[in-house]
Design a protein around this motif. Sequence first.
Motif, PDB file in Angstrom:
ATOM      1  N   SER A  81       0.869  -1.167   0.000  1.00 30.39           N
ATOM      2  CA  SER A  81       0.000   0.000   0.000  1.00 30.39           C
ATOM      3  C   SER A  81       0.909   1.221   0.000  1.00 30.39           C
ATOM      4  CB  SER A  81      -0.903   0.005   1.230  1.00 30.39           C
ATOM      5  OG  SER A  81      -1.674   1.194   1.281  1.00 30.39           O
ATOM      6  N   GLY A  82       0.756   2.065  -1.018  1.00 33.02           N
ATOM      7  CA  GLY A  82       1.736   3.130  -1.179  1.00 33.02           C
ATOM      8  C   GLY A  82       3.074   2.497  -1.507  1.00 33.02           C
ATOM      9  N   LEU A  83       4.096   2.832  -0.748  1.00 35.12           N
ATOM     10  CA  LEU A  83       5.408   2.222  -0.942  1.00 35.12           C
ATOM     11  C   LEU A  83       5.731   1.187   0.132  1.00 35.12           C
ATOM     12  CD1 LEU A  83       7.561   5.321  -1.979  1.00 35.12           C
ATOM     13  CD2 LEU A  83       6.333   3.700  -3.431  1.00 35.12           C
ATOM     14  N   ASP A  84       4.794   0.945   1.046  1.00 37.63           N
ATOM     15  CA  ASP A  84       5.009  -0.007   2.134  1.00 37.63           C
ATOM     16  C   ASP A  84       4.594  -1.405   1.692  1.00 37.63           C
ATOM     17  OD1 ASP A  84       5.923   1.950   3.927  1.00 37.63           O
ATOM     18  OD2 ASP A  84       3.871   2.511   4.422  1.00 37.63           O
ATOM     19  N   ALA A  85       5.536  -2.323   1.687  1.00 38.49           N
ATOM     20  CA  ALA A  85       5.258  -3.695   1.282  1.00 38.49           C
ATOM     21  C   ALA A  85       5.355  -4.629   2.481  1.00 38.49           C
ATOM     22  CB  ALA A  85       6.237  -4.133   0.196  1.00 38.49           C
ATOM     23  N   LEU A  86       4.514  -5.650   2.488  1.00 36.88           N
ATOM     24  CA  LEU A  86       4.509  -6.669   3.537  1.00 36.88           C
ATOM     25  C   LEU A  86       4.517  -8.046   2.875  1.00 36.88           C
ATOM     26  CD1 LEU A  86       1.848  -5.236   6.032  1.00 36.88           C
ATOM     27  CD2 LEU A  86       4.328  -5.298   6.362  1.00 36.88           C
ATOM     28  N   VAL A  87       5.341  -8.947   3.390  1.00 38.76           N
ATOM     29  CA  VAL A  87       5.441 -10.296   2.847  1.00 38.76           C
ATOM     30  C   VAL A  87       5.387 -11.284   4.001  1.00 38.76           C
ATOM     31  CG1 VAL A  87       6.866 -11.938   1.574  1.00 38.76           C
ATOM     32  CG2 VAL A  87       6.795  -9.541   0.858  1.00 38.76           C
ATOM     33  N   SER A  88       4.615 -12.345   3.842  1.00 42.72           N
ATOM     34  CA  SER A  88       4.551 -13.387   4.871  1.00 42.72           C
ATOM     35  C   SER A  88       4.637 -14.753   4.204  1.00 42.72           C
ATOM     36  CB  SER A  88       3.257 -13.276   5.681  1.00 42.72           C
ATOM     37  OG  SER A  88       2.126 -13.458   4.851  1.00 42.72           O
ATOM     38  N   LEU A  89       5.337 -15.694   4.857  1.00 48.34           N
ATOM     39  CA  LEU A  89       5.450 -17.054   4.358  1.00 48.34           C
ATOM     40  C   LEU A  89       4.185 -17.827   4.718  1.00 48.34           C
ATOM     41  CD1 LEU A  89       9.151 -17.925   5.299  1.00 48.34           C
ATOM     42  CD2 LEU A  89       8.256 -16.780   3.273  1.00 48.34           C
ATOM     43  N   THR A  90       3.572 -18.461   3.728  1.00 44.61           N
ATOM     44  CA  THR A  90       2.281 -19.130   3.918  1.00 44.61           C
ATOM     45  C   THR A  90       2.351 -20.213   4.985  1.00 44.61           C
ATOM     46  OG1 THR A  90       1.769 -18.730   1.584  1.00 44.61           O
ATOM     47  CG2 THR A  90       0.417 -20.348   2.750  1.00 44.61           C
ATOM     48  N   ASP A  91       3.367 -21.060   4.909  1.00 41.43           N
ATOM     49  CA  ASP A  91       3.477 -22.193   5.832  1.00 41.43           C
ATOM     50  C   ASP A  91       4.264 -21.876   7.096  1.00 41.43           C
ATOM     51  OD1 ASP A  91       2.028 -23.823   4.075  1.00 41.43           O
ATOM     52  OD2 ASP A  91       3.843 -24.358   2.957  1.00 41.43           O
ATOM     53  N   PHE A  92       4.862 -20.698   7.143  1.00 38.95           N
ATOM     54  CA  PHE A  92       5.641 -20.295   8.315  1.00 38.95           C
ATOM     55  C   PHE A  92       5.286 -18.853   8.678  1.00 38.95           C
ATOM     56  CE2 PHE A  92       8.025 -23.529   6.048  1.00 38.95           C
ATOM     57  CZ  PHE A  92       8.393 -24.414   7.053  1.00 38.95           C
ATOM     58  N   PRO A  93       4.050 -18.627   9.085  1.00 37.67           N
ATOM     59  CA  PRO A  93       3.614 -17.242   9.351  1.00 37.67           C
ATOM     60  C   PRO A  93       4.370 -16.580  10.491  1.00 37.67           C
ATOM     61  CG  PRO A  93       1.988 -18.834  10.131  1.00 37.67           C
ATOM     62  CD  PRO A  93       2.988 -19.607   9.324  1.00 37.67           C
ATOM     63  N   GLN A  94       5.008 -17.383  11.354  1.00 33.43           N
ATOM     64  CA  GLN A  94       5.745 -16.806  12.477  1.00 33.43           C
ATOM     65  C   GLN A  94       7.105 -16.272  12.061  1.00 33.43           C
ATOM     66  OE1 GLN A  94       5.329 -19.954  11.852  1.00 33.43           O
ATOM     67  NE2 GLN A  94       7.234 -21.088  12.175  1.00 33.43           N
ATOM     68  N   THR A  95       7.561 -16.588  10.845  1.00 31.74           N
ATOM     69  CA  THR A  95       8.856 -16.119  10.365  1.00 31.74           C
ATOM     70  C   THR A  95       8.791 -14.643  10.013  1.00 31.74           C
ATOM     71  OG1 THR A  95       9.463 -18.299   9.497  1.00 31.74           O
ATOM     72  CG2 THR A  95      10.632 -16.394   8.592  1.00 31.74           C
TER      73      THR A  95
END
Length: 291
Positions: free
Chosen positions: A63-77
Amino acid sequence: MQPFVADVAFKCPVCNGLSHNVIHLPPPQWDLVTNLSQIGGETEAELICSNCNSRFTATATYSGLDALVSLTDFPQTSVQTGAAGYLMSFDGDFWVSAEASVNPHQIFVDSYHQTGDILAEHGGPDGTDLVNRMVFVQQFGALEAYLGDTLVNHVLSDTKAIARLIGEDQTLRGKAFGLAELLDAPDIVHREVKSYLKSVLYHRLDQVTSLYRVALDINIWPSSVVRSKLFRAVAFRHDCVHRNGYTLEGAKLDIFTKDWVEEIADATKAVVDFIEGNFAPRALTQQKRSL
Protein backbone atom coordinates in the motif's frame (compact mmCIF):
# COMPACT_ATOMS: atom_id res chain seq x y z
CA MET A 1 7.59 -0.88 -18.22
CA GLN A 2 10.07 -1.75 -15.50
CA PRO A 3 9.09 -4.47 -12.98
CA PHE A 4 7.60 -3.27 -9.70
CA VAL A 5 9.48 -5.02 -6.89
CA ALA A 6 10.57 -5.04 -3.26
CA ASP A 7 13.69 -6.38 -1.55
CA VAL A 8 12.98 -9.20 0.89
CA ALA A 9 15.15 -10.65 3.66
CA PHE A 10 14.22 -13.49 6.01
CA LYS A 11 15.75 -16.11 8.26
CA CYS A 12 15.17 -19.45 6.55
CA PRO A 13 12.99 -21.70 8.75
CA VAL A 14 14.76 -24.76 7.31
CA CYS A 15 18.50 -23.95 7.53
CA ASN A 16 18.31 -20.86 9.79
CA GLY A 17 20.44 -18.86 7.33
CA LEU A 18 19.75 -15.26 6.31
CA SER A 19 18.36 -15.08 2.78
CA HIS A 20 17.61 -12.26 0.35
CA ASN A 21 15.15 -12.20 -2.56
CA VAL A 22 13.58 -9.69 -4.89
CA ILE A 23 9.82 -10.15 -5.03
CA HIS A 24 7.72 -8.98 -7.98
CA LEU A 25 4.55 -7.07 -7.12
CA PRO A 26 1.50 -6.20 -9.23
CA PRO A 27 2.32 -2.89 -10.97
CA PRO A 28 0.39 0.15 -9.71
CA GLN A 29 -2.67 1.30 -11.62
CA TRP A 30 -2.05 5.01 -11.88
CA ASP A 31 -5.41 5.96 -13.43
CA LEU A 32 -7.42 8.28 -11.18
CA VAL A 33 -4.78 8.09 -8.42
CA THR A 34 -4.49 11.38 -6.55
CA ASN A 35 -2.53 10.15 -3.52
CA LEU A 36 0.35 7.66 -3.21
CA SER A 37 -1.54 5.76 -0.51
CA GLN A 38 -4.20 4.84 -3.10
CA ILE A 39 -1.91 2.48 -5.01
CA GLY A 40 -1.60 -1.10 -3.82
CA GLY A 41 -1.89 -4.75 -4.72
CA GLU A 42 -1.55 -8.33 -3.58
CA THR A 43 0.04 -11.39 -5.11
CA GLU A 44 1.36 -14.86 -4.34
CA ALA A 45 5.06 -15.42 -4.82
CA GLU A 46 7.78 -17.97 -4.26
CA LEU A 47 10.82 -17.21 -2.12
CA ILE A 48 13.96 -19.31 -2.44
CA CYS A 49 16.51 -19.61 0.34
CA SER A 50 19.85 -18.51 -1.08
CA ASN A 51 21.65 -20.88 1.32
CA CYS A 52 19.81 -24.23 1.11
CA ASN A 53 17.53 -23.55 -1.91
CA SER A 54 14.36 -24.38 0.03
CA ARG A 55 11.26 -22.90 -1.61
CA PHE A 56 8.46 -21.11 0.24
CA THR A 57 5.08 -19.88 -0.91
CA ALA A 58 4.47 -16.31 0.22
CA THR A 59 1.80 -13.64 0.12
CA ALA A 60 2.94 -10.14 -0.77
CA THR A 61 0.89 -6.96 -0.39
CA TYR A 62 1.71 -3.30 -0.68
CA SER A 63 0.00 0.00 0.00
CA GLY A 64 1.74 3.13 -1.18
CA LEU A 65 5.41 2.22 -0.94
CA ASP A 66 5.01 -0.01 2.13
CA ALA A 67 5.26 -3.70 1.28
CA LEU A 68 4.51 -6.67 3.54
CA VAL A 69 5.44 -10.30 2.85
CA SER A 70 4.55 -13.39 4.87
CA LEU A 71 5.45 -17.05 4.36
CA THR A 72 2.28 -19.13 3.92
CA ASP A 73 3.48 -22.19 5.83
CA PHE A 74 5.64 -20.29 8.32
CA PRO A 75 3.61 -17.24 9.35
CA GLN A 76 5.75 -16.81 12.48
CA THR A 77 8.86 -16.12 10.37
CA SER A 78 9.72 -12.43 10.29
CA VAL A 79 10.19 -11.16 6.73
CA GLN A 80 11.99 -7.82 6.36
CA THR A 81 10.66 -6.06 3.27
CA GLY A 82 12.03 -2.95 1.61
CA ALA A 83 9.97 -0.22 0.00
CA ALA A 84 8.05 -1.12 -3.16
CA GLY A 85 9.42 0.49 -6.30
CA TYR A 86 10.39 0.05 -9.91
CA LEU A 87 13.42 -2.07 -10.65
CA MET A 88 15.88 0.12 -12.49
CA SER A 89 17.73 -1.47 -15.37
CA PHE A 90 20.27 -0.26 -17.88
CA ASP A 91 21.26 -1.24 -21.36
CA GLY A 92 23.90 -3.95 -21.31
CA ASP A 93 26.36 -1.65 -23.08
CA PHE A 94 26.18 0.71 -20.09
CA TRP A 95 27.43 -1.97 -17.72
CA VAL A 96 30.08 -3.23 -20.12
CA SER A 97 31.51 0.21 -20.86
CA ALA A 98 31.55 1.32 -17.21
CA GLU A 99 34.93 0.50 -15.70
CA ALA A 100 35.57 -0.57 -12.13
CA SER A 101 37.81 1.76 -10.16
CA VAL A 102 41.52 1.03 -10.51
CA ASN A 103 42.21 1.14 -6.75
CA PRO A 104 39.05 0.22 -4.84
CA HIS A 105 41.07 -0.46 -1.69
CA GLN A 106 42.43 3.07 -1.47
CA ILE A 107 39.00 4.54 -2.20
CA PHE A 108 37.54 2.50 0.64
CA VAL A 109 40.29 3.54 3.07
CA ASP A 110 39.75 7.21 2.19
CA SER A 111 36.02 6.86 2.85
CA TYR A 112 36.66 5.05 6.14
CA HIS A 113 38.83 7.88 7.46
CA GLN A 114 36.69 10.73 6.10
CA THR A 115 33.42 9.34 7.48
CA GLY A 116 35.16 8.65 10.78
CA ASP A 117 36.21 12.29 10.99
CA ILE A 118 32.68 13.45 10.16
CA LEU A 119 31.21 11.19 12.83
CA ALA A 120 33.67 12.41 15.45
CA GLU A 121 33.11 16.09 14.66
CA HIS A 122 29.43 16.25 13.74
CA GLY A 123 27.84 13.04 15.02
CA GLY A 124 25.33 13.22 17.84
CA PRO A 125 25.19 11.34 21.14
CA ASP A 126 21.70 10.02 20.44
CA GLY A 127 21.09 6.78 18.54
CA THR A 128 18.52 8.49 16.30
CA ASP A 129 20.93 11.18 15.09
CA LEU A 130 20.71 11.91 11.35
CA VAL A 131 24.46 12.40 10.84
CA ASN A 132 25.17 9.07 12.52
CA ARG A 133 22.77 7.34 10.13
CA MET A 134 24.27 9.09 7.12
CA VAL A 135 27.77 8.02 8.11
CA PHE A 136 26.60 4.43 8.60
CA VAL A 137 24.94 4.28 5.17
CA GLN A 138 27.94 5.90 3.46
CA GLN A 139 30.44 3.53 5.03
CA PHE A 140 28.32 0.49 4.19
CA GLY A 141 28.10 1.82 0.64
CA ALA A 142 31.89 2.10 0.56
CA LEU A 143 32.10 -1.59 1.48
CA GLU A 144 29.67 -2.49 -1.31
CA ALA A 145 31.70 -0.48 -3.86
CA TYR A 146 34.92 -2.15 -2.73
CA LEU A 147 33.42 -5.65 -2.92
CA GLY A 148 32.03 -5.02 -6.40
CA ASP A 149 35.03 -3.30 -8.00
CA THR A 150 37.51 -5.73 -6.44
CA LEU A 151 35.58 -8.77 -7.64
CA VAL A 152 35.23 -7.37 -11.17
CA ASN A 153 38.91 -6.44 -11.42
CA HIS A 154 40.21 -9.82 -10.24
CA VAL A 155 37.75 -12.02 -12.12
CA LEU A 156 38.14 -10.27 -15.47
CA SER A 157 41.94 -10.48 -15.26
CA ASP A 158 41.89 -14.25 -14.65
CA THR A 159 40.51 -16.64 -17.28
CA LYS A 160 40.43 -19.46 -14.72
CA ALA A 161 38.25 -17.34 -12.42
CA ILE A 162 35.89 -16.62 -15.32
CA ALA A 163 35.69 -20.36 -16.09
CA ARG A 164 34.97 -21.25 -12.46
CA LEU A 165 32.25 -18.62 -12.24
CA ILE A 166 30.55 -19.74 -15.44
CA GLY A 167 30.80 -23.36 -14.34
CA GLU A 168 29.05 -22.87 -10.99
CA ASP A 169 26.90 -19.75 -11.19
CA GLN A 170 23.37 -20.66 -12.28
CA THR A 171 22.70 -17.35 -14.03
CA LEU A 172 25.84 -17.44 -16.18
CA ARG A 173 25.75 -21.18 -16.77
CA GLY A 174 22.27 -20.90 -18.27
CA LYS A 175 23.21 -18.30 -20.91
CA ALA A 176 23.31 -19.49 -24.52
CA PHE A 177 24.45 -17.70 -27.66
CA GLY A 178 24.00 -18.30 -31.36
CA LEU A 179 26.83 -18.50 -33.86
CA ALA A 180 25.94 -15.08 -35.28
CA GLU A 181 26.29 -13.49 -31.82
CA LEU A 182 29.65 -15.17 -31.26
CA LEU A 183 30.85 -14.03 -34.67
CA ASP A 184 29.76 -10.42 -34.09
CA ALA A 185 31.15 -10.26 -30.56
CA PRO A 186 34.08 -12.65 -30.00
CA ASP A 187 34.54 -11.17 -26.51
CA ILE A 188 30.94 -11.95 -25.58
CA VAL A 189 31.86 -14.18 -22.63
CA HIS A 190 34.02 -11.47 -21.07
CA ARG A 191 31.28 -8.89 -21.68
CA GLU A 192 28.52 -11.04 -20.17
CA VAL A 193 30.53 -11.87 -17.06
CA LYS A 194 31.37 -8.20 -16.54
CA SER A 195 27.76 -7.12 -17.06
CA TYR A 196 26.54 -9.78 -14.62
CA LEU A 197 29.03 -8.88 -11.89
CA LYS A 198 28.16 -5.20 -12.23
CA SER A 199 24.45 -5.97 -11.84
CA VAL A 200 24.89 -7.71 -8.48
CA LEU A 201 23.60 -5.86 -5.41
CA TYR A 202 26.62 -6.02 -3.15
CA HIS A 203 24.70 -5.55 0.08
CA ARG A 204 23.40 -9.08 -0.50
CA LEU A 205 26.27 -10.48 1.47
CA ASP A 206 25.27 -14.12 1.09
CA GLN A 207 25.50 -13.86 -2.71
CA VAL A 208 28.76 -11.89 -2.48
CA THR A 209 30.24 -14.55 -0.20
CA SER A 210 29.38 -17.21 -2.78
CA LEU A 211 30.77 -15.23 -5.73
CA TYR A 212 34.14 -14.65 -4.03
CA ARG A 213 34.34 -18.28 -3.00
CA VAL A 214 33.44 -19.69 -6.41
CA ALA A 215 35.38 -17.30 -8.64
CA LEU A 216 38.42 -16.44 -6.51
CA ASP A 217 38.49 -19.21 -3.89
CA ILE A 218 38.44 -16.56 -1.16
CA ASN A 219 36.55 -16.48 2.12
CA ILE A 220 35.74 -12.82 2.74
CA TRP A 221 34.99 -13.18 6.46
CA PRO A 222 37.76 -12.68 9.01
CA SER A 223 35.53 -14.10 11.77
CA SER A 224 32.00 -15.26 12.47
CA VAL A 225 31.57 -12.24 14.76
CA VAL A 226 32.27 -9.76 11.94
CA ARG A 227 30.02 -11.73 9.60
CA SER A 228 27.15 -11.66 12.10
CA LYS A 229 27.53 -7.92 12.70
CA LEU A 230 27.39 -7.02 9.01
CA PHE A 231 24.55 -9.39 8.13
CA ARG A 232 22.54 -7.79 10.92
CA ALA A 233 23.56 -4.33 9.76
CA VAL A 234 22.10 -5.02 6.29
CA ALA A 235 18.59 -4.88 7.75
CA PHE A 236 19.34 -1.52 9.39
CA ARG A 237 20.74 -0.29 6.07
CA HIS A 238 17.35 -1.07 4.49
CA ASP A 239 15.59 0.81 7.28
CA CYS A 240 17.78 3.86 6.64
CA VAL A 241 17.71 3.82 2.84
CA HIS A 242 14.03 2.97 2.37
CA ARG A 243 12.35 4.24 5.55
CA ASN A 244 14.60 7.05 6.87
CA GLY A 245 15.56 5.15 10.02
CA TYR A 246 12.16 3.62 10.81
CA THR A 247 11.22 -0.06 11.00
CA LEU A 248 8.46 -1.65 8.94
CA GLU A 249 6.21 -1.24 11.97
CA GLY A 250 6.89 2.51 12.07
CA ALA A 251 9.17 2.53 15.11
CA LYS A 252 12.10 4.96 15.00
CA LEU A 253 15.39 3.10 15.40
CA ASP A 254 17.77 4.32 18.09
CA ILE A 255 20.66 1.92 17.45
CA PHE A 256 22.78 4.43 15.51
CA THR A 257 24.92 5.66 18.39
CA LYS A 258 28.45 6.84 17.67
CA ASP A 259 29.88 3.69 19.22
CA TRP A 260 27.67 1.40 17.13
CA VAL A 261 28.40 3.22 13.87
CA GLU A 262 32.14 3.07 14.63
CA GLU A 263 31.81 -0.64 15.41
CA ILE A 264 30.16 -1.34 12.04
CA ALA A 265 32.71 0.80 10.21
CA ASP A 266 35.50 -1.19 11.85
CA ALA A 267 33.75 -4.41 10.81
CA THR A 268 33.67 -3.28 7.17
CA LYS A 269 37.37 -2.42 7.37
CA ALA A 270 38.11 -5.84 8.88
CA VAL A 271 36.49 -7.49 5.84
CA VAL A 272 38.43 -5.31 3.39
CA ASP A 273 41.74 -5.87 5.21
CA PHE A 274 41.10 -9.63 5.28
CA ILE A 275 40.36 -9.76 1.54
CA GLU A 276 43.45 -7.69 0.76
CA GLY A 277 45.46 -10.06 2.92
CA ASN A 278 44.22 -12.97 0.81
CA PHE A 279 45.43 -11.27 -2.37
CA ALA A 280 48.90 -10.37 -1.07
CA PRO A 281 50.47 -13.89 -1.28
CA ARG A 282 49.01 -14.36 -4.77
CA ALA A 283 50.51 -11.09 -5.97
CA LEU A 284 53.90 -12.10 -4.56
CA THR A 285 53.73 -15.48 -6.32
CA GLN A 286 52.88 -13.83 -9.64
CA GLN A 287 55.75 -11.37 -9.18
CA LYS A 288 58.23 -14.20 -8.61
CA ARG A 289 57.00 -16.03 -11.71
CA SER A 290 57.54 -12.94 -13.83
CA LEU A 291 61.18 -12.55 -12.73
